[in-house]
Every structure is written in structure tokens, then in C-alpha cells.
Write a protein that holds these residues in place. Structure first.
Motif, mmCIF file in Angstrom:
data_model
loop_
_atom_site.group_PDB
_atom_site.id
_atom_site.type_symbol
_atom_site.label_atom_id
_atom_site.label_comp_id
_atom_site.label_asym_id
_atom_site.label_seq_id
_atom_site.Cartn_x
_atom_site.Cartn_y
_atom_site.Cartn_z
ATOM 1 N N LEU A 149 15.864 77.164 -26.913
ATOM 2 C CA LEU A 149 17.224 77.653 -26.680
ATOM 3 C C LEU A 149 18.085 77.495 -27.927
ATOM 4 C CD1 LEU A 149 19.442 78.701 -24.817
ATOM 5 C CD2 LEU A 149 19.789 76.344 -24.020
ATOM 6 N N LEU A 150 17.964 76.332 -28.590
ATOM 7 C CA LEU A 150 18.760 76.090 -29.793
ATOM 8 C C LEU A 150 18.378 77.050 -30.919
ATOM 9 C CD1 LEU A 150 18.861 72.170 -29.874
ATOM 10 C CD2 LEU A 150 20.654 73.750 -29.132
ATOM 11 N N VAL A 151 17.092 77.339 -31.057
ATOM 12 C CA VAL A 151 16.664 78.299 -32.082
ATOM 13 C C VAL A 151 17.296 79.656 -31.824
ATOM 14 C CG1 VAL A 151 14.682 79.627 -32.921
ATOM 15 C CG2 VAL A 151 14.510 77.142 -32.717
ATOM 16 N N ALA A 152 17.307 80.077 -30.579
ATOM 17 C CA ALA A 152 17.849 81.398 -30.242
ATOM 18 C C ALA A 152 19.338 81.495 -30.534
ATOM 19 C CB ALA A 152 17.576 81.704 -28.768
ATOM 20 N N ILE A 153 20.114 80.510 -30.074
ATOM 21 C CA ILE A 153 21.560 80.624 -30.257
ATOM 22 C C ILE A 153 21.978 80.375 -31.707
ATOM 23 C CG2 ILE A 153 22.001 80.014 -27.858
ATOM 24 C CD1 ILE A 153 22.809 77.241 -28.714
ATOM 25 N N LYS A 154 21.233 79.531 -32.426
ATOM 26 C CA LYS A 154 21.579 79.293 -33.831
ATOM 27 C C LYS A 154 21.203 80.493 -34.694
ATOM 28 C CE LYS A 154 21.383 74.252 -33.630
ATOM 29 N NZ LYS A 154 20.692 73.022 -34.103
ATOM 30 N N ALA A 155 20.107 81.174 -34.345
ATOM 31 C CA ALA A 155 19.751 82.391 -35.075
ATOM 32 C C ALA A 155 20.844 83.444 -34.915
ATOM 33 C CB ALA A 155 18.408 82.923 -34.573
ATOM 34 N N TRP A 156 21.375 83.555 -33.717
ATOM 35 C CA TRP A 156 22.475 84.495 -33.471
ATOM 36 C C TRP A 156 23.720 84.080 -34.255
ATOM 37 C CZ3 TRP A 156 27.056 84.087 -30.236
ATOM 38 C CH2 TRP A 156 27.717 85.318 -30.069
ATOM 39 N N ALA A 157 24.001 82.754 -34.273
ATOM 40 C CA ALA A 157 25.163 82.258 -35.010
ATOM 41 C C ALA A 157 25.009 82.510 -36.509
ATOM 42 C CB ALA A 157 25.362 80.772 -34.741
ATOM 43 N N LEU A 158 23.804 82.340 -37.041
ATOM 44 C CA LEU A 158 23.569 82.607 -38.461
ATOM 45 C C LEU A 158 23.790 84.080 -38.769
ATOM 46 C CD1 LEU A 158 22.559 81.779 -41.276
ATOM 47 C CD2 LEU A 158 20.218 82.157 -40.449
ATOM 48 N N TRP A 159 23.324 84.952 -37.899
ATOM 49 C CA TRP A 159 23.507 86.401 -38.089
ATOM 50 C C TRP A 159 24.987 86.769 -38.076
ATOM 51 C CZ3 TRP A 159 24.193 90.264 -33.868
ATOM 52 C CH2 TRP A 159 24.200 91.582 -34.359
ATOM 53 N N GLN A 160 25.763 86.084 -37.234
ATOM 54 C CA GLN A 160 27.184 86.391 -37.105
ATOM 55 C C GLN A 160 28.009 85.811 -38.254
ATOM 56 O OE1 GLN A 160 28.813 88.289 -34.754
ATOM 57 N NE2 GLN A 160 26.788 88.885 -33.984
ATOM 58 N N THR A 161 27.636 84.601 -38.746
ATOM 59 C CA THR A 161 28.483 83.903 -39.719
ATOM 60 C C THR A 161 27.974 83.979 -41.151
ATOM 61 O OG1 THR A 161 27.313 81.781 -39.460
ATOM 62 C CG2 THR A 161 29.108 82.249 -37.912
ATOM 63 N N GLY A 162 26.661 84.043 -41.332
ATOM 64 C CA GLY A 162 26.087 83.996 -42.674
ATOM 65 C C GLY A 162 26.195 82.622 -43.313
ATOM 66 N N ALA A 163 26.487 81.585 -42.529
ATOM 67 C CA ALA A 163 26.685 80.232 -43.056
ATOM 68 C C ALA A 163 25.338 79.565 -43.331
ATOM 69 C CB ALA A 163 27.486 79.391 -42.064
ATOM 70 N N LEU A 164 25.163 79.078 -44.556
ATOM 71 C CA LEU A 164 23.915 78.421 -44.924
ATOM 72 C C LEU A 164 23.738 77.122 -44.145
ATOM 73 C CD1 LEU A 164 21.413 78.457 -46.723
ATOM 74 C CD2 LEU A 164 22.748 77.276 -48.494
ATOM 75 N N SER A 165 24.847 76.422 -43.841
ATOM 76 C CA SER A 165 24.743 75.186 -43.060
ATOM 77 C C SER A 165 24.192 75.471 -41.664
ATOM 78 C CB SER A 165 26.107 74.505 -42.964
ATOM 79 O OG SER A 165 27.065 75.383 -42.408
ATOM 80 N N VAL A 166 24.570 76.617 -41.096
ATOM 81 C CA VAL A 166 23.990 77.018 -39.816
ATOM 82 C C VAL A 166 22.506 77.322 -39.983
ATOM 83 C CG1 VAL A 166 24.064 78.724 -37.956
ATOM 84 C CG2 VAL A 166 26.186 77.895 -38.956
ATOM 85 N N GLY A 167 22.162 77.947 -41.127
ATOM 86 C CA GLY A 167 20.754 78.217 -41.409
ATOM 87 C C GLY A 167 19.948 76.941 -41.525
ATOM 88 N N ALA A 168 20.553 75.902 -42.128
ATOM 89 C CA ALA A 168 19.864 74.609 -42.233
ATOM 90 C C ALA A 168 19.627 74.015 -40.852
ATOM 91 C CB ALA A 168 20.683 73.653 -43.090
ATOM 92 N N SER A 169 20.646 74.112 -40.008
ATOM 93 C CA SER A 169 20.506 73.605 -38.637
ATOM 94 C C SER A 169 19.481 74.421 -37.853
ATOM 95 C CB SER A 169 21.864 73.632 -37.935
ATOM 96 O OG SER A 169 21.784 73.057 -36.657
ATOM 97 N N LEU A 170 19.453 75.739 -38.100
ATOM 98 C CA LEU A 170 18.464 76.602 -37.452
ATOM 99 C C LEU A 170 17.053 76.213 -37.871
ATOM 100 C CD1 LEU A 170 17.412 79.094 -35.933
ATOM 101 C CD2 LEU A 170 18.010 80.468 -37.955
#
Length: 294
Positions: free
Chosen positions: A24-45
Motif C-alpha cells: 500500500l505504501l509503495v502505491a501511494i508514495k509512487a503516486w505522490a512522487l508522480w504528483q510532486t517530483g520530490a526526491l525526498s518522496v522518491g527516497a521514501s518510496l
């Protein structure tokens, strides 16, 4: 270590909850990365993606633990945990290095990239933190009730994973409130460093286990003390140990009076074995009996 049927169900439920949460976390963080482009979100993903692999391996280990040794694997199948750990460590190393290199490039760029939809990203990461807290709570209950080492280790892993999630929330908020885009890269670099350090620790531990490294010194000394103080054991020698996954294999020679009956000698060895296993439930113990020569 043998578990009751209820304990096995609890361990399995914790493993399934861990895998489901990671997915679940992979799915929602992937969506968040696509929306924000934030590298910190990518690290968390990336961290959550690694969690999914580790949780999957942990679930398999829990299920595999119920399988007894067979003709082809007389000492069980616990070394598969170490093989999986080596693969996981390599994946973590690759993900951490990629994030670190990207973070450095962004910091060296003339101007930091602008993030988008920070509010949406913050909401997703807060939800991720709440979900992770829920999983940690359940794993803590299961680990306390059953003493399962896989569940306890997985729980510690998720506790450590909260840092990249909270770091991503901080980076998104600072970018939204003050336009500090560089914080995103800095948080990502910190997360990458933590991932690389953790991967190195996992790799070294798995490598030592596959090379039949002895158990930790405190475990060896603890076993030696039990044997040394055991009634009717006149001495011992050739205490050898090796590790495989979470299991410790112990070989021990004890010295007994030669005028005892075979049944008496057997009872002494069996009682000593039970005592060692009681102190170290993950131990598989073989005791050889020799005549004490003085």
C-alpha cells in the motif's frame, strides 16, 4: 523454535500485515512522487519498495519455519534467509546509491528544481506515517506474545523507516512555506546514507552466516557456563557453533564418569540440551558424551 497453533497464526498475520502495508505504501508514495517530483518522496518510496521485498522474505521465513528438515536438508532451510538477505542488501545499495547521486546532482544544479503539489504530497506522507505506526503497534503485540525474531526484526526495520517519511514531510513543508527546494535533496541524501549503512550491515551479517561464522561471543560463553555448571558434567570440550539465518547450530562434547549406565549418561545429556535450548530457543544442539579421564 516451536510455536503453538495460535502463535503461528499471530506470526503469519503479522507477516501478512507487513507485506500488505508495504504494498500500500509503495502505491501511494509512487503516486505522490508522480504528483510532486520530490526526491525526498522518491527516497521514501525506494525505502518502502525495499520494505516490500524484506517483508515478503520475512513472511516466507515465518511460513518456512513450520517446515521440518527433510532428506535433502537435514539441518533445515534457514540459510535461505541469508541468501535472501544478500539479495536485499544489494537492492538497497543500488537504491541508496541512485538516490544519493541524484541528490548531489540536484544540489550542484544552478537552481533547485521546483516541487509541485506539496500539500498533496504532505497528506500522502502523513497517511503513510499513520499506516506505519499502526503496523508497528501490531507487530509489537505479536513479538511480545510469541517472541518471534523475524517479526521483532521487521518491526525494528519499520521503526527506522519512519525517518525518511518524516523527512519527506519536512522537505515538502519547507518547500511550500519558504521555497527551500534544496532541503528536499538534503533529506534525500540523509535517507540514502541511512539506507547504505543498513544495507552494509545486512550484507555483512548474511555473508558471515553463509560462511558458517560462529555465534556471538556472549552466546558461546552463555552455553559454556551452562555446561560448566551442569550437575554430573565433569568437563567439556570442542564447543563449536555456526549460524544460519536466525538459527544457531551447537556441537558440544561433555565428559562424564565412565561407570555410569548408558541411560544415566543419556539423561544428563538430554537435560543439558533442554537447558541450552531454554536459554537460546533458536539453538539446534547436538551433545556428544565422552568418558572423563581426569
Amino acid at each position: 523454535m516451536a510455536y503453538s497453533e495460535n502463535e503461528h497464526r499471530m506470526n503469519t498475520s503479522a507477516g501478512l500485515a507487513s507485506v500488505g502495508t508495504a504494498a500500500l505504501l509503495v502505491a501511494i508514495k509512487a503516486w505522490a512522487l508522480w504528483q510532486t517530483g520530490a526526491l525526498s518522496v522518491g527516497a521514501s518510496l525506494a525505502d518502502s519498495a525495499v520494505d516490500l521485498l524484506i517483508s515478503g522474505a520475512g513472511l516466507l521465513a515465518i511460513l518456512y519455519a513450520a517446515k521440518p528438515a527433510d532428506d535433502d536438508h537435514a539441518f533445515g532451510h534457514s540459510s535461505a534467509e541469508d541468501l535472501a538477505a544478500l539479495g536485499q542488501a544489494l537492492i538497497v545499495l543500488g537504491a541508496g546509491a541512485t538516490i544519493g547521486i541524484t541528490g548531489i546532482r540536484r544540489l550542484m544544479a544552478p537552481s533547485p528544481p521546483l516541487l509541485a503539489a506539496e500539500g498533496l504530497g504532505i497528506a500522502v506522507m502523513v497517511a503513510s506515517a499513520v499506516i506505519t505506526f499502526g503496523l508497528i503497534w501490531w507487530q509489537g503485540r505479536v513479538a511480545k506474545a510469541t517472541g518471534n525474531k523475524v517479526v521483532a526484526a521487521d518491526r525494528l526495520h519499520y521503526v527506522g523507516d519512519l525517518l525518511p517519511t518524516l523527512g519527506a514531510i519536512l522537505a515538502l513543508w519547507l518547500s511550500h512555506a519558504f521555497g527551500w527546494g534544496d532541503v528536499d535533496s538534503i533529506v534525500a541524501l540523509i535517507a540514502a546514507a541511512i539506507m547504505l549503512a543498513g544495507a552494509a550491515k545486512i550484507f555483512i551479517g548474511a555473508w558471515h552466516a553463509l560462511m558458517d561464522r560462529a555465534a556471538p561471543d556472549d552466546v558461546i560463553e552463555g552455553i559454556a557456563k551452562i555446561a560448566r555448571d551442569w550437575p554430573d558434567v565433569r568437563g567439556f570440550h570442542d564447543l563449536k557453533t555456526r549460524t544460519a539465518g536466525a538459527q544457531i547450530f551447537v556441537n558440544l562434547h561433555i565428559e562424564l564418569d565412565g561407570d555410569q549406565t548408558l541411560e544415566e549418561a543419556h539423561d544428563i545429556g538430554a537435560a543439558l540440551k533442554r537447558a541450552i535450548v531454554a536459554a537460546y530457543p533458536q539453538a539446534d544442539v547436538i551433545i556428544h558424551k565422552d568418558v572423563y579421564r581426569g
